[in-house]
Enzyme design. Structure first.
Site, PDB file in Angstrom:
ATOM      1  N   ARG A 236       8.599  -6.144  15.374  1.00 17.27           N
ATOM      2  CA  ARG A 236       7.412  -5.846  14.568  1.00 17.27           C
ATOM      3  C   ARG A 236       7.104  -7.031  13.674  1.00 17.27           C
ATOM      4  O   ARG A 236       7.988  -7.553  12.982  1.00 17.27           O
ATOM      5  CB  ARG A 236       7.652  -4.599  13.713  1.00 17.27           C
ATOM      6  CG  ARG A 236       6.579  -4.335  12.646  1.00 17.27           C
ATOM      7  CD  ARG A 236       6.908  -3.083  11.860  1.00 17.27           C
ATOM      8  NE  ARG A 236       6.000  -2.866  10.740  1.00 17.27           N
ATOM      9  CZ  ARG A 236       6.308  -3.076   9.461  1.00 17.27           C
ATOM     10  NH1 ARG A 236       7.524  -3.516   9.151  1.00 17.27           N
ATOM     11  NH2 ARG A 236       5.434  -2.849   8.503  1.00 17.27           N
TER      12      ARG A 236
ATOM     13  N   ARG B 194      -4.605  -1.845  -4.209  1.00 16.94           N
ATOM     14  CA  ARG B 194      -3.496  -2.496  -4.888  1.00 16.94           C
ATOM     15  C   ARG B 194      -3.893  -2.916  -6.302  1.00 16.94           C
ATOM     16  O   ARG B 194      -5.068  -3.030  -6.634  1.00 16.94           O
ATOM     17  CB  ARG B 194      -3.017  -3.722  -4.096  1.00 16.94           C
ATOM     18  CG  ARG B 194      -2.343  -3.359  -2.782  1.00 16.94           C
ATOM     19  CD  ARG B 194      -1.687  -4.561  -2.131  1.00 16.94           C
ATOM     20  NE  ARG B 194      -0.979  -4.174  -0.921  1.00 16.94           N
ATOM     21  CZ  ARG B 194       0.276  -3.746  -0.886  1.00 16.94           C
ATOM     22  NH1 ARG B 194       0.965  -3.653  -2.010  1.00 16.94           N
ATOM     23  NH2 ARG B 194       0.851  -3.412   0.248  1.00 16.94           N
TER      24      ARG B 194
ATOM     25  N   LYS C 188      -1.109   4.532  12.737  1.00 18.62           N
ATOM     26  CA  LYS C 188      -0.132   4.843  11.700  1.00 18.62           C
ATOM     27  C   LYS C 188      -0.672   5.977  10.828  1.00 18.62           C
ATOM     28  O   LYS C 188      -1.723   5.841  10.199  1.00 18.62           O
ATOM     29  CB  LYS C 188       0.154   3.605  10.856  1.00 18.62           C
ATOM     30  CG  LYS C 188       0.794   2.461  11.630  1.00 18.62           C
ATOM     31  CD  LYS C 188       0.966   1.217  10.774  1.00 18.62           C
ATOM     32  CE  LYS C 188       1.901   1.447   9.623  1.00 18.62           C
ATOM     33  NZ  LYS C 188       2.138   0.193   8.850  1.00 18.62           N
TER      34      LYS C 188
ATOM     35  N   THR D 101      10.334   3.853   8.235  1.00 17.53           N
ATOM     36  CA  THR D 101      10.460   3.761   6.779  1.00 17.53           C
ATOM     37  C   THR D 101      11.769   4.366   6.252  1.00 17.53           C
ATOM     38  O   THR D 101      12.020   5.567   6.410  1.00 17.53           O
ATOM     39  CB  THR D 101       9.279   4.422   6.042  1.00 17.53           C
ATOM     40  OG1 THR D 101       8.053   3.994   6.644  1.00 17.53           O
ATOM     41  CG2 THR D 101       9.270   4.003   4.587  1.00 17.53           C
TER      42      THR D 101
END
Length: 675
Positions: free
Chosen positions: A121, A162, A356, A414
């Protein structure tokens, strides 16, 4: 006299101390070796003859392990103990590793592939194109040197919210030239890190406030201001502010909504929305906040683009590097997946798209997302922030079961072995988490920081391999028990996936026919104790169909397309093999030789072969034993096909021939030789 005693003690020590102690002290073998280990250093203290050393499990008995016959893979952990690890080629579950500064070198990548890494990945959130290109080139170079396939998964950054900047707004109120009125001045002081405590106020700024350029000198002035005592005169007020990248945040939240920062480590509650550019909050749980940390708005509808400008640039870069998979971050609907597929070169390059699932909106639209995507990633990091933490486990099981039902690969990601970023051993809870993902039916498990920046990347893969292999054996035992009881079913929230019953399929009647033969192959392999299933495919559709029915034995898929082989590799239990021709006399012997090399089969192993005219009609199921001659099927000539469709009228010569065969059969001995 003292010298004699010293010599006597040394002589007795040489007699009493076992030889294996000296071999243990002198041993300097690497982490990954095939040399047998001493009896005292076997994996734990499992005794021979128990369930743990039964021949059906991957840990061999102590006698066969030390017999010097078939060599086994060993792992030496940091404290010196040797652990037996399974052959990575026999692992059903695939391990995806994130490539980062700790693992981008060719030597480290080689160790990771030997340990069991199946795919790499590349996280586009970190590094420039030159750095990422180096990572991709190194992965492919090392894979080619080992004659392996290692598909590349390009993981986009996605439309995240963010913290862009942290500032202090200093508001001073001083008398103006002796008058009673007060003058308010505003000064902005930048910060690199802000400490938030419970009860503090924090203003989130959007729009025009989110773009500021501050020099190092400005930041130093802020530090001097924080360290200096306040002036004795005047009424000074300092307000903490954080600029965020979401321009429409003020319209997305309401008073009483919760805002989470830094993966939920810091929580705020909205107290006031005075205008379209400010959101006033109060700190519930504090901590140290830094720039570029994520912002989550649980339960709020956000109006973010499905693809950012950076995502488009990154995807076009991946297309130019011919990556096999593109992971679309923060997939909220099928529109996001379709927009990725519509970018120039994506379809032409054969890139598959992984969606995702990281938000409640993605869960709400999951059914439509699953239909248009080529795979699903259960990204539990942001998902665990967007939805209540206690729901993550049940949501994971539902998503995995839904993907299994349609034969699409699903990745659980994760924090699977998060503690191994800095520790050579995982926690017991992490080991159970990995095993639970295998029990759920995950095709792949993914390592993120463990291999990207961790201190023990190879050990993380080896530990995950051991956990997955152990869990797979229990899954295989459960599947055999289910096969013995045709009414057994696995119930999920969305479907009732029958192990021996109906299945969900796409492709109409032809797809149902392919699924029926694939399910028959899986059931026959369980009931006949076959060691391997061979499947010949051109497009990978047969591999997708086989993946629906959770094979308990390895499946080797033969194809002439390197891209197809790289993409079906993410399916559980599938081992792709590139061949030059799909003709039986060419590809089958080569496949058996490769399977023997990988340790999947041996002399006397039973193999099932699934073939057909094309991927939509896999309608021929055969079986043979390794070491015996494989009888080729009759040639599919026009005359034979016509005879099969419209048999000719029986003649007297045909009757005489049948009578002669019956007479010959009667002359056989009582044991049935020749049948």
């Amino acid at each position: 006299m003292g010298g004699r005693n010293g010599k006597l003690v040394l002589f007795l020590a040489l007699i009493i101390v076992p030889e294996n102690v000296f071999s243990f002290v002198a041993r300097t073998s690497p982490l990954w070796t095939k040399k047998p280990c001493p009896t005292t250093q076997l994996y734990s203290s499992r005794q021979s003859g128990t369930r743990w050393t039964d021949s059906s499990r991957w840990e061999s008995s102590e006698e066969s392990f030390l017999g010097g016959g078939e060599q086994q893979f060993l792992l030496r952990e940091k404290y010196g103990t040797y652990f037996k690890v399974p052959n990575p080629a026999s692992l059903m579950t695939k391990i995806i590793c994130t490539i980062g500064p700790a693992t981008k070198s060719p030597s480290m990548l080689g160790k990771m592939m030997d340990a069991g890494m199946s795919a790499a990945r590349i996280n586009m959130s970190h590094g420039n194109f030159a750095y990422l290109e180096e990572c991709i080139d190194n992965v492919r170079k090392v894979a080619k040197s080992r004659n392996k396939l290692c598909p590349i998964i390009l993981d986009t950054k996605g439309p995240e919210i963010r913290v862009k900047q942290l500032t202090l707004q200093k508001r001073s109120q001083d008398p103006d030239d002796g008058e009673s009125s007060l003058t308010t001045t505003l000064e902005t002081l930048p910060l690199l890190k802000m400490t938030l405590e419970s009860g503090d106020g924090l203003i989130l700024l959007t729009g025009r406030h989110s773009v500021h350029d501050h020099s190092d000198a400005d930041i130093q002035d802020t530090q001097d201001f924080l360290q200096s005592p306040p002036p004795p005169s005047g009424n000074n007020n300092v307000v903490k502010t954080a600029c965020v990248t979401y321009q429409y945040m003020a319209t997305a939240v309401n008073v009483g909504d919760v805002v989470l920062l830094d993966d939920g480590r810091i929580s705020l509650i909205v107290t006031k929305v005075p205008n379209d550019e400010e959101v006033h909050t109060q700190v519930i749980e504090g901590g140290d906040l830094k720039i570029n940390k994520g912002v989550n708005l649980p339960g709020c509808q956000v109006d973010l683009p499905h693809l950012t400008e950076k995502d488009v640039e990154d995807i076009l870069f991946g297309v130019s590097k011919k990556v096999e998979y593109i992971a679309h971050s923060f997939t909220r609907s099928a529109t996001g997946v379709n927009q990725v597929r519509e970018l120039p070169g994506v379809v032409e390059a054969g890139c598959h798209i992984i969606a995702k699932i990281e938000s409640q909106e993605g869960l709400d639209n999951f059914e439509s997302i699953l239909k248009v995507s080529d795979g699903i990633m259960v990204a539990r990091g942001d998902l665990g922030v967007e939805i209540p933490l206690e729901r993550v486990c049940s949501v994971q099981k539902r998503l995995v079961a839904s993907c299994n039902a349609v034969g699409k690969p699903v990745i659980v990601a994760t924090e699977l072995l998060d503690s191994m970023i800095s520790s050579p051993r995982p926690t017991r809870a992490e080991a159970s988490d990995v095993a639970n993902a295998v029990f759920d039916g995950a095709d792949c498990v993914m390592l993120s920081g463990e291999t990207a920046v961790g201190s023990y990347p190879v050990e993380s893969i080896q530990v995950m391999t051991r956990i997955c292999k152990e869990a797979e054996l229990d899954v295989a035992s459960s599947l055999r028990a289910m096969a013995a009881n045709p009414t057994t079913a696995v119930a999920t929230n969305n479907n009732n996936l029958m192990i021996n019953g109906g299945s969900n399929n796409y492709g109409g009647e032809r797809g149902a026919l392919r699924d029926a033969f694939c399910k028959s192959a899986i059931m026959a392999a369980r009931e006949t104790n076959a060691a391997l299933i061979l499947a010949i495919t051109k497009t990978g559709m047969t591999a997708n169909a086989l993946a629906k029915f959770f094979s308990s034995v390895p499946v080797m898929v033969l194809s002439t397309s390197e891209n197809v082989c790289a993409q079906v590799l993410l399916h559980r239990s599938v081992t792709p093999y590139i061949v030059q021709s799909l003709k039986r006399e060419s590809c089958i012997p080569r496949a058996i030789a490769k399977a023997t090399e990988l340790g999947l089969v041996g002399p006397g192993s039973r193999v099932l072969l699934l073939t057909g005219p094309d991927d939509m009609i896999a309608n021929r199921l055969e079986t043979f034993t390794v070491g015996e001659t494989i009888v080729p099927p009759p040639p599919a000539t026009w005359e034979n096909e016509q005879r099969r469709i419209a048999p000719q009228k029986e003649t007297q010569e045909d009757v005489d021939a049948v009578t002669a065969e019956v007479v010959d059969d009667d002359e056989l001995d009582d044991e049935g030789a020749g049948w």
